[in-house]
Scaffold this active site. Sequence first.
Site, mmCIF file in Angstrom:
data_model
loop_
_atom_site.group_PDB
_atom_site.id
_atom_site.type_symbol
_atom_site.label_atom_id
_atom_site.label_comp_id
_atom_site.label_asym_id
_atom_site.label_seq_id
_atom_site.Cartn_x
_atom_site.Cartn_y
_atom_site.Cartn_z
ATOM 1 C CG HIS A 201 -5.856 -2.433 -1.460
ATOM 2 N ND1 HIS A 201 -4.315 -2.835 -0.925
ATOM 3 C CD2 HIS A 201 -5.508 -1.233 -1.262
ATOM 4 C CE1 HIS A 201 -4.058 -2.266 -0.249
ATOM 5 N NE2 HIS A 201 -4.431 -0.895 -1.054
ATOM 6 C CD GLU A 202 -6.736 1.177 -4.543
ATOM 7 O OE1 GLU A 202 -7.274 2.565 -3.647
ATOM 8 O OE2 GLU A 202 -6.121 1.172 -3.968
ATOM 9 C CB CYS B 263 -0.755 -0.162 1.057
ATOM 10 S SG CYS B 263 -2.370 1.489 1.446
ATOM 11 C CG HIS C 273 -7.388 2.997 0.909
ATOM 12 N ND1 HIS C 273 -6.617 2.786 2.435
ATOM 13 C CD2 HIS C 273 -6.217 2.137 -0.081
ATOM 14 C CE1 HIS C 273 -5.118 1.817 1.507
ATOM 15 N NE2 HIS C 273 -5.727 1.980 1.020
#
Length: 184
Positions: free
Chosen positions: A154-155, A111, A158
Amino acid sequence: MITMDNIIREGNPTLRARAKTITFPMNKEQKELASSMMEFLENSQDPEIAKKYKLRAGVGLAAPQVDVSLRMTAVLVPNENDEPIFKNVLVNPTILSESVQMAALSEGEGCLSVDREVSGYVPRHDRITLRWYDLEGNKHIEKLRDYVAIVCQHEIDHLNGILFYDHINKENPFETDPSTILIG
């Protein structure tokens, strides 16, 4: 131009906050941020530009990573010839459905907001159906699989205040369900 200096690191509270939904029409600043985030990904994947500006290569960058708590992320996943197989700015992305089949990157995940190596498998759904809006507010629904699905999950994490290592098994980082597909 976004550089590594603009990307906040773990410990910054923005990374652990749930980002705010964007309303349409998007304003000029939001559209400029979207453009700058995609430009960062393009630059980070260009060896000469990346070296010149000391950029770490990335395939995704979420607005919270540049300290803007909005539900927007840029994703640029190239193929082996550096042609984009998925290139979009995702506004207010939502996973509509996900496979039972899990997958993880064999090398683990990294990351841009985490400067240290965190070893271990990050189990994610191998296939997802994703809904997002483009900068003009048009709705898109697409089925994604394998690496692109992992990157998008993954995004989206966030945007929900979750970092990749939150998914790693603390007792045994390389333990997965036997049915988990290892990618890469």
